[in-house]
Design a protein around this motif. Structure first.
Motif, short mmCIF file in Angstrom:
data_model
loop_
_atom_site.label_atom_id
_atom_site.label_comp_id
_atom_site.label_asym_id
_atom_site.label_seq_id
_atom_site.Cartn_x
_atom_site.Cartn_y
_atom_site.Cartn_z
N THR A 36 5.34 -14.79 -5.64
CA THR A 36 6.51 -13.82 -6.49
C THR A 36 8.06 -13.49 -6.21
OG1 THR A 36 4.26 -13.83 -7.63
CG2 THR A 36 6.61 -12.33 -8.99
N PHE A 37 9.38 -14.17 -6.82
CA PHE A 37 10.49 -13.40 -6.79
C PHE A 37 10.76 -12.98 -8.20
CE2 PHE A 37 9.53 -17.05 -4.56
CZ PHE A 37 9.80 -16.87 -2.82
N SER A 38 10.90 -11.72 -8.09
CA SER A 38 11.90 -10.70 -9.18
C SER A 38 12.66 -10.61 -8.84
CB SER A 38 10.77 -10.13 -9.08
OG SER A 38 9.53 -9.96 -9.82
N SER A 39 13.57 -10.20 -9.68
CA SER A 39 14.62 -9.05 -9.96
C SER A 39 13.71 -7.69 -11.12
CB SER A 39 15.87 -9.55 -10.68
OG SER A 39 15.81 -9.99 -11.84
N GLY A 40 14.84 -6.80 -10.55
CA GLY A 40 14.47 -5.20 -11.23
C GLY A 40 12.85 -4.60 -10.58
N SER A 56 0.57 -7.81 -6.82
CA SER A 56 1.27 -6.43 -6.69
C SER A 56 2.64 -5.67 -7.42
CB SER A 56 1.92 -6.74 -5.45
OG SER A 56 2.70 -5.99 -4.70
N LEU A 57 2.87 -5.02 -8.01
CA LEU A 57 3.78 -4.66 -8.03
C LEU A 57 5.11 -4.72 -7.46
CD1 LEU A 57 1.87 -3.33 -10.77
CD2 LEU A 57 3.44 -1.63 -10.41
N GLU A 58 5.08 -4.58 -6.33
CA GLU A 58 5.98 -5.25 -5.38
C GLU A 58 7.13 -6.31 -5.92
OE1 GLU A 58 7.81 -2.83 -3.34
OE2 GLU A 58 6.45 -1.93 -3.52
N LYS A 59 8.78 -6.07 -6.58
CA LYS A 59 9.13 -7.27 -6.98
C LYS A 59 9.36 -8.85 -6.26
CE LYS A 59 13.53 -5.48 -5.61
NZ LYS A 59 14.81 -5.50 -6.83
N ASN A 60 9.20 -8.59 -4.89
CA ASN A 60 8.70 -9.71 -4.19
C ASN A 60 7.44 -9.66 -3.07
OD1 ASN A 60 11.16 -11.08 -5.22
ND2 ASN A 60 11.91 -10.10 -3.63
N ASN A 61 6.33 -10.71 -3.40
CA ASN A 61 5.94 -10.59 -2.79
C ASN A 61 4.98 -12.15 -2.60
OD1 ASN A 61 3.17 -11.23 -4.95
ND2 ASN A 61 5.05 -10.22 -5.78
N ALA A 62 3.90 -12.06 -1.67
CA ALA A 62 2.61 -13.64 -1.22
C ALA A 62 2.22 -13.42 -0.84
CB ALA A 62 4.22 -14.41 -0.68
N HIS A 63 0.70 -14.31 -1.12
CA HIS A 63 -0.74 -13.58 -1.27
C HIS A 63 -1.05 -15.44 -0.53
CE1 HIS A 63 -2.44 -14.51 -5.02
NE2 HIS A 63 -3.19 -15.17 -4.14
N LEU A 64 -1.70 -15.08 0.51
CA LEU A 64 -2.99 -16.77 0.57
C LEU A 64 -3.98 -16.68 0.58
CD1 LEU A 64 -2.33 -19.82 1.71
CD2 LEU A 64 -2.69 -19.14 3.77
N GLU A 85 -14.95 -14.86 -0.75
CA GLU A 85 -13.03 -15.33 -1.22
C GLU A 85 -12.25 -13.99 -0.24
OE1 GLU A 85 -9.62 -15.25 -4.30
OE2 GLU A 85 -11.36 -15.00 -5.35
N ILE A 86 -11.11 -14.25 0.06
CA ILE A 86 -10.52 -13.69 1.40
C ILE A 86 -8.77 -13.92 1.32
CG2 ILE A 86 -12.61 -13.17 2.98
CD1 ILE A 86 -11.09 -15.47 4.93
N ALA A 87 -8.09 -12.78 1.40
CA ALA A 87 -6.91 -13.87 0.87
C ALA A 87 -6.39 -11.90 1.65
CB ALA A 87 -6.21 -13.42 -0.61
N GLY A 88 -4.94 -12.66 2.38
CA GLY A 88 -4.28 -12.08 3.39
C GLY A 88 -2.77 -12.13 2.35
N ASN A 91 3.29 -7.20 0.88
CA ASN A 91 3.93 -6.82 -0.40
C ASN A 91 2.85 -6.54 -1.10
OD1 ASN A 91 6.68 -5.78 0.49
ND2 ASN A 91 7.51 -6.90 -0.93
N TYR A 92 1.86 -6.03 -0.63
CA TYR A 92 0.37 -6.10 -2.07
C TYR A 92 0.00 -4.18 -0.91
CZ TYR A 92 -0.39 -10.02 -4.31
OH TYR A 92 -0.26 -11.77 -4.56
N SER A 93 -0.61 -3.88 -1.65
CA SER A 93 -0.95 -2.65 -1.49
C SER A 93 -1.92 -2.53 -0.32
CB SER A 93 -1.86 -1.97 -2.87
OG SER A 93 -2.68 -2.49 -2.75
N SER A 94 -2.48 -3.82 0.28
CA SER A 94 -3.68 -3.87 1.27
C SER A 94 -2.65 -5.88 1.60
CB SER A 94 -4.80 -3.89 0.90
OG SER A 94 -5.20 -4.26 2.11
N ALA A 95 -2.91 -5.47 3.89
CA ALA A 95 -2.05 -6.40 3.90
C ALA A 95 -3.68 -7.36 3.56
CB ALA A 95 -2.25 -6.52 5.51
#
Length: 504
Positions: A36-40, A56-64, A85-88, A91-95
């Motif tokens: 996700t890519f955001s401005s604001g 994630s509320l962080e304006k640029n983030n990613a997960h797999l 289901e697992i995810a890495g 820029n989330y609250s947890s890695a």
């Protein structure tokens, strides 16, 4: 340590049959990558909301993420299922996220589910609805043990197959204690929070209808939830958190959650005067009409915090008699399924009003439970949230948005209009649109000086190439124009691969 051992043992139980049994009917996997890519200030509202907390509320983030699932066999009698289901994340609250881990057993219509499993709102469209007033897919799953009938089952000996029932009972425990501690780490001195919260849920639904004899059916249902137990903590200025008291959590409290009753002498004083724990829920009413390719569903959901909202009419005497009708608050919805076409297949409209909350006046001489219900907030259990995300409809805004850090939901008196529709222009292309406009008044105890508005839009296009089996590529564009969370604009790109590992 005990949680890690439990998760390891459960995962071992799920994976051992992969080596020992070749008679499974279907084992599938899903691999998903999202950026996700955001401005604001934040990621746009509809790219965060109703994602089961995996956002994630962080304006640029990613997960797999990687998921492995076994579905129930499509047969009567005994069958079983599981999911992991697992995810890495970046820029989330947890890695790292252990998003789902569950094992299910089913015998005819009865199901037993153990673990963390993503679930959806009762009677709402999974892709287009804003979510239920009590429960929505907005927060991370709560680990629990759940037993009941999850899909309508016909009562064969009653009124010639016109009566259908479903419902369930569950107990669980919140998994966000570490998050709560870190979330209030920079809060003001003497900020309080409750960790290790226990959870209870029960539902009962009745449906009257017979698809073979009539296109019309009606439904009525009740959801009831409870937060109880836990550890009441205080953050001291310049000191680490300190325990104020352990809230009782013996077998008696489990019974009091099942059958709501006042707390004992060792419970917090508010629970002794009212009901043990934080009890809330919803009434549901719906009418369905299905005629060939057309389908129409009208539904209403009424949220309640105490008996004034649960039971209906009441009156408050202040100089003169003032009558309130708390059932005016609620979610009013319309869902339309259209005949096959290239423009739209389903349209959903929902209207929410929660401004009344049994009225602004409390007459403590008459009934201290009538008036100022303060939806979703509680003096012991902060608010109706998990991992900072509202468990209810996200239009009320989650505590994670609030600054400085708090676990309250300060914008629960709202009026909201929401629309969603989807379609398939071609066999390979699908689209979805969601838009909402919300007006916020704050709460009775902490009203906003002036009402604040929010407009949130999201358009998503998905491509499933016929030559690449199991692959899907999605792009979503979203924006917010909000006086509370700011003006945010962004896009999300998602690549998903699904497939079968084994099939009977």
């Amino acid at each position: 340590m005990r949680n890690k051992l439990f998760l390891g043992a459960l995962l071992m139980c799920l994976t051992m049959p992969l080596r020992a049994n070749d008679e499974w009917s279907k084992i599938s996997y899903e691999l998903q990558s999202s950026a996700t890519f955001s401005s604001g200030k934040y990621t746009p509202f509809w790219l965060v909301s109703n994602q089961h907390g995996l956002a994630s509320l962080e304006k640029n983030n990613a997960h797999l993420g990687l998921g492995l699932y076994r579905d129930f066999d499509k047969k009567d009698g005994f069958t079983w299922a599981y999911g992991a289901e697992i995810a890495g994340a970046w820029n989330y609250s947890s890695a790292f996220y252990l998003q789902q881990l569950y094992a299910d057993v089913k015998y005819n219509c009865w199901e037993l589910s153990i673990g963390s499993k993503e679930r959806w709102s009762e009677g709402k469209h999974r892709r287009l609805s804003g979510g239920g007033l009590t429960f929505s897919p907005n927060a991370r799953p709560i680990p629990q043990v759940r037993f009941g009938i999850n899909e309508y089952a016909t009562v064969p000996w009653l009124f010639n197959d016109w009566v259908h029932v479903k419902g369930h009972l569950s107990y669980g425990k919140y998994s966000d204690s570490d998050f709560l501690r870190s979330h209030v780490a920079n809060a003001l001195a003497n900020t309080w929070y409750t960790s290790d919260i226990l959870f209870h849920e029960k539902t009962a639904f009745l449906k009257i209808g017979n698809e073979e004899k009539s296109p019309l059916s009606v439904e009525i249902g009740l959801e009831m939830y409870s937060q109880f137990g836990g550890r009441f903590m205080i953050k001291r200025d310049g000191m680490s958190d300190s325990l104020r008291y352990d809230i009782p959590h013996s077998y008696k409290e489990y019974l009091k959650a099942l059958i709501p009753m006042a707390g004992g002498s060792d419970a917090p004083s508010s629970d002794q005067q009212n009901i043990n724990g934080n009890v809330l829920g919803s009434w549901h009413l719906a009418a369905n009409y299905q005629l060939q390719d057309w389908g129409v569903r009208l539904y209403y959901e009424h949220f309640y915090e105490d008996h004034s909202g649960l039971l209906g009419f009441h009156k408050i005497n202040v100089g003169q008699v003032v009558s309130y009708f708390p059932w005016y608050d609620g979610l009013y919805g319309l869902e339309i399924d259209l005949p096959s076409n290239r423009i739209a297949s389903t349209i959903v409209y929902e209207y929410i009003t929660s401004r009344m909350q049994s009225g602004p006046i409390v007459n403590y001489w008459k009934d201290p439970l009538v008036g100022k219900d303060s939806f979703y907030n509680n003096s012991i259990y902060q608010s109706w949230q998990h991992w900072g995300m509202a468990i209810c409809n996200p239009h009320h805004l989650s505590p994670i948005y609030v600054e400085p850090a708090t676990l309250k939901m300060p914008y629960t008196r709202i009026r909201s209009h929401h629309i969603g529709f989807e379609g398939s222009p071609t066999p390979q292309l699908d689209y979805r649109f969601m838009g909402s406009w919300t007006k916020h008044w704050g709460t009775y105890d902490d009203p906003l000086p002036e009402p604040q508005t929010q407009l949130s839009l999201m358009a998503e296009l998905s491509y499933t190439p016929s030559r690449w089996e199991g692959w899907q590529f999605s792009g979503a564009f979203a924006l917010d124009r909000s006086q509370l969370i700011g003006n945010n604009t962004g896009a999300m790109l998602t690549i998903r691969k699904q497939g079968l590992i084994k099939e009977k």
